[in-house]
Design a protein around this motif. Structure first.
Motif, PDB file in Angstrom:
ATOM      1  N   TRP A   4      34.391  27.683  48.139  1.00  0.00           N
ATOM      2  CA  TRP A   4      35.805  27.964  47.891  1.00  0.00           C
ATOM      3  C   TRP A   4      36.008  29.470  47.855  1.00  0.00           C
ATOM      4  CZ3 TRP A   4      33.584  24.237  44.398  1.00  0.00           C
ATOM      5  CH2 TRP A   4      33.944  22.935  44.692  1.00  0.00           C
ATOM      6  N   PRO A   5      36.160  30.096  49.021  1.00  0.00           N
ATOM      7  CA  PRO A   5      36.313  31.554  49.029  1.00  0.00           C
ATOM      8  C   PRO A   5      37.639  31.977  48.402  1.00  0.00           C
ATOM      9  CG  PRO A   5      36.610  30.667  51.233  1.00  0.00           C
ATOM     10  CD  PRO A   5      36.182  29.528  50.359  1.00  0.00           C
ATOM     11  N   PHE A   6      37.613  33.134  47.756  1.00  0.00           N
ATOM     12  CA  PHE A   6      38.808  33.679  47.114  1.00  0.00           C
ATOM     13  C   PHE A   6      39.484  34.624  48.081  1.00  0.00           C
ATOM     14  CE2 PHE A   6      40.768  37.091  44.577  1.00  0.00           C
ATOM     15  CZ  PHE A   6      41.755  36.333  43.983  1.00  0.00           C
ATOM     16  N   ASP A   7      40.760  34.392  48.333  1.00  0.00           N
ATOM     17  CA  ASP A   7      41.535  35.256  49.213  1.00  0.00           C
ATOM     18  C   ASP A   7      42.704  35.815  48.416  1.00  0.00           C
ATOM     19  OD1 ASP A   7      42.649  36.596  51.318  1.00  0.00           O
ATOM     20  OD2 ASP A   7      43.371  34.801  52.357  1.00  0.00           O
ATOM     21  N   PRO A   8      42.627  37.086  47.985  1.00  0.00           N
ATOM     22  CA  PRO A   8      43.704  37.638  47.163  1.00  0.00           C
ATOM     23  C   PRO A   8      45.003  37.841  47.928  1.00  0.00           C
ATOM     24  CG  PRO A   8      42.079  39.320  47.639  1.00  0.00           C
ATOM     25  CD  PRO A   8      41.548  38.031  48.181  1.00  0.00           C
ATOM     26  N   ASP A   9      44.934  37.873  49.269  1.00  0.00           N
ATOM     27  CA  ASP A   9      46.138  38.084  50.069  1.00  0.00           C
ATOM     28  C   ASP A   9      46.897  36.788  50.354  1.00  0.00           C
ATOM     29  OD1 ASP A   9      45.541  40.776  50.175  1.00  0.00           O
ATOM     30  OD2 ASP A   9      44.350  40.552  52.005  1.00  0.00           O
ATOM     31  N   ALA A  10      46.270  35.661  50.103  1.00  0.00           N
ATOM     32  CA  ALA A  10      46.923  34.380  50.376  1.00  0.00           C
ATOM     33  C   ALA A  10      48.021  34.127  49.344  1.00  0.00           C
ATOM     34  CB  ALA A  10      45.904  33.247  50.335  1.00  0.00           C
ATOM     35  N   GLU A  11      49.066  33.469  49.810  1.00  0.00           N
ATOM     36  CA  GLU A  11      50.157  33.123  48.900  1.00  0.00           C
ATOM     37  C   GLU A  11      49.705  32.002  47.964  1.00  0.00           C
ATOM     38  OE1 GLU A  11      53.932  32.272  50.634  1.00  0.00           O
ATOM     39  OE2 GLU A  11      53.702  33.804  52.170  1.00  0.00           O
TER      40      GLU A  11
ATOM     41  N   ILE B  89      16.942  33.339  29.476  1.00  0.00           N
ATOM     42  CA  ILE B  89      17.110  34.624  30.176  1.00  0.00           C
ATOM     43  C   ILE B  89      16.887  34.439  31.672  1.00  0.00           C
ATOM     44  CG2 ILE B  89      16.072  36.899  30.509  1.00  0.00           C
ATOM     45  CD1 ILE B  89      15.606  36.963  27.476  1.00  0.00           C
ATOM     46  N   LEU B  90      15.829  33.731  32.043  1.00  0.00           N
ATOM     47  CA  LEU B  90      15.548  33.530  33.466  1.00  0.00           C
ATOM     48  C   LEU B  90      16.614  32.678  34.142  1.00  0.00           C
ATOM     49  CD1 LEU B  90      11.690  33.048  33.346  1.00  0.00           C
ATOM     50  CD2 LEU B  90      12.970  35.038  34.133  1.00  0.00           C
ATOM     51  N   SER B  91      17.082  31.650  33.462  1.00  0.00           N
ATOM     52  CA  SER B  91      18.102  30.805  34.088  1.00  0.00           C
ATOM     53  C   SER B  91      19.431  31.525  34.200  1.00  0.00           C
ATOM     54  CB  SER B  91      18.268  29.504  33.315  1.00  0.00           C
ATOM     55  OG  SER B  91      18.878  29.742  32.068  1.00  0.00           O
ATOM     56  N   THR B  92      19.716  32.421  33.280  1.00  0.00           N
ATOM     57  CA  THR B  92      20.949  33.196  33.378  1.00  0.00           C
ATOM     58  C   THR B  92      20.952  34.047  34.636  1.00  0.00           C
ATOM     59  OG1 THR B  92      21.189  33.278  30.991  1.00  0.00           O
ATOM     60  CG2 THR B  92      22.351  34.949  32.238  1.00  0.00           C
ATOM     61  N   ILE B  93      19.824  34.652  34.912  1.00  0.00           N
ATOM     62  CA  ILE B  93      19.753  35.540  36.073  1.00  0.00           C
ATOM     63  C   ILE B  93      19.698  34.744  37.375  1.00  0.00           C
ATOM     64  CG2 ILE B  93      18.321  37.265  37.241  1.00  0.00           C
ATOM     65  CD1 ILE B  93      17.500  38.226  34.437  1.00  0.00           C
ATOM     66  N   PHE B  94      18.811  33.765  37.451  1.00  0.00           N
ATOM     67  CA  PHE B  94      18.571  33.094  38.728  1.00  0.00           C
ATOM     68  C   PHE B  94      19.511  31.931  38.996  1.00  0.00           C
ATOM     69  CE2 PHE B  94      14.423  35.036  37.722  1.00  0.00           C
ATOM     70  CZ  PHE B  94      14.386  35.919  38.789  1.00  0.00           C
ATOM     71  N   THR B  95      19.788  31.101  38.027  1.00  0.00           N
ATOM     72  CA  THR B  95      20.626  29.931  38.259  1.00  0.00           C
ATOM     73  C   THR B  95      22.093  30.318  38.396  1.00  0.00           C
ATOM     74  OG1 THR B  95      19.084  28.627  36.966  1.00  0.00           O
ATOM     75  CG2 THR B  95      21.226  27.653  37.384  1.00  0.00           C
ATOM     76  N   ALA B  96      22.578  31.171  37.517  1.00  0.00           N
ATOM     77  CA  ALA B  96      23.995  31.543  37.560  1.00  0.00           C
ATOM     78  C   ALA B  96      24.340  32.300  38.837  1.00  0.00           C
ATOM     79  CB  ALA B  96      24.351  32.368  36.334  1.00  0.00           C
ATOM     80  N   SER B  97      23.455  33.181  39.292  1.00  0.00           N
ATOM     81  CA  SER B  97      23.752  33.938  40.512  1.00  0.00           C
ATOM     82  C   SER B  97      23.755  33.024  41.737  1.00  0.00           C
ATOM     83  CB  SER B  97      22.754  35.073  40.688  1.00  0.00           C
ATOM     84  OG  SER B  97      21.443  34.571  40.787  1.00  0.00           O
ATOM     85  N   ALA B  98      22.796  32.105  41.817  1.00  0.00           N
ATOM     86  CA  ALA B  98      22.768  31.180  42.948  1.00  0.00           C
ATOM     87  C   ALA B  98      23.987  30.259  42.926  1.00  0.00           C
ATOM     88  CB  ALA B  98      21.493  30.355  42.917  1.00  0.00           C
ATOM     89  N   LEU B  99      24.379  29.800  41.752  1.00  0.00           N
ATOM     90  CA  LEU B  99      25.556  28.947  41.631  1.00  0.00           C
ATOM     91  C   LEU B  99      26.821  29.702  42.031  1.00  0.00           C
ATOM     92  CD1 LEU B  99      26.576  26.159  40.727  1.00  0.00           C
ATOM     93  CD2 LEU B  99      26.861  27.134  38.454  1.00  0.00           C
ATOM     94  N   ALA B 100      26.915  30.965  41.660  1.00  0.00           N
ATOM     95  CA  ALA B 100      28.085  31.763  42.040  1.00  0.00           C
ATOM     96  C   ALA B 100      28.170  31.944  43.548  1.00  0.00           C
ATOM     97  CB  ALA B 100      28.036  33.124  41.347  1.00  0.00           C
ATOM     98  N   VAL B 101      27.039  32.152  44.195  1.00  0.00           N
ATOM     99  CA  VAL B 101      27.036  32.304  45.655  1.00  0.00           C
ATOM    100  C   VAL B 101      27.467  31.007  46.329  1.00  0.00           C
ATOM    101  CG1 VAL B 101      25.529  32.655  47.653  1.00  0.00           C
ATOM    102  CG2 VAL B 101      25.352  34.163  45.679  1.00  0.00           C
ATOM    103  N   VAL B 102      26.948  29.886  45.868  1.00  0.00           N
ATOM    104  CA  VAL B 102      27.303  28.593  46.464  1.00  0.00           C
ATOM    105  C   VAL B 102      28.784  28.294  46.278  1.00  0.00           C
ATOM    106  CG1 VAL B 102      26.958  26.095  46.227  1.00  0.00           C
ATOM    107  CG2 VAL B 102      25.002  27.624  46.323  1.00  0.00           C
ATOM    108  N   LEU B 103      29.307  28.543  45.083  1.00  0.00           N
ATOM    109  CA  LEU B 103      30.723  28.272  44.837  1.00  0.00           C
ATOM    110  C   LEU B 103      31.627  29.187  45.654  1.00  0.00           C
ATOM    111  CD1 LEU B 103      30.734  27.643  40.989  1.00  0.00           C
ATOM    112  CD2 LEU B 103      30.970  25.967  42.819  1.00  0.00           C
ATOM    113  N   GLU B 104      31.237  30.442  45.836  1.00  0.00           N
ATOM    114  CA  GLU B 104      32.048  31.360  46.638  1.00  0.00           C
ATOM    115  C   GLU B 104      32.022  30.970  48.113  1.00  0.00           C
ATOM    116  OE1 GLU B 104      34.614  34.330  47.666  1.00  0.00           O
ATOM    117  OE2 GLU B 104      34.117  33.657  45.651  1.00  0.00           O
ATOM    118  N   GLU B 105      30.912  30.447  48.596  1.00  0.00           N
ATOM    119  CA  GLU B 105      30.861  29.983  49.979  1.00  0.00           C
ATOM    120  C   GLU B 105      31.717  28.740  50.168  1.00  0.00           C
ATOM    121  OE1 GLU B 105      26.766  29.366  50.819  1.00  0.00           O
ATOM    122  OE2 GLU B 105      26.349  31.504  51.114  1.00  0.00           O
TER     123      GLU B 105
END
Length: 96
Positions: A68-75, A50-66
């Protein structure tokens, strides 16, 4: 965005985790000697999960978004087929 996602999933995580913890706690106290160690190990694993789901997954999502940012307007990138121009000898046009 990550905070909103965590806040939306916390009620489900708590409800599911507490339900499983009540069952495992009852199994640990009422299950006898053979089931006590097993139930305690499952309780520890559930807590860490439970703790790793909340803390590890959120931190990993932030790092991955920084990174490889997602740009929906890009071709969309064109994918080049590496085998498109390969001649395998079957389409030579020769008549036998």
């Amino acid at each position: 965005m990550v905070n909103d996602a965590i806040l939306q999933t916390i009620p489900r995580t708590i409800n599911t985790g507490l339900g499983a913890m009540f069952i495992l706690a009852a199994l640990a106290f009422l299950g006898g000697d053979s089931l006590t160690d097993f139930a305690i190990a499952l309780l520890l694993g559930l807590s860490v999960g439970i703790l790793s789901t909340i803390f590890t997954a959120s931190a990993l999502a932030v790092v991955l978004e920084e990174r490889w940012p997602f740009d929906p307007d890009a071709e969309a990138k064109k994918v080049i087929d590496p085998y498109a121009a390969v001649d395998d000898g079957r389409n030579t046009g020769a008549v036998i």
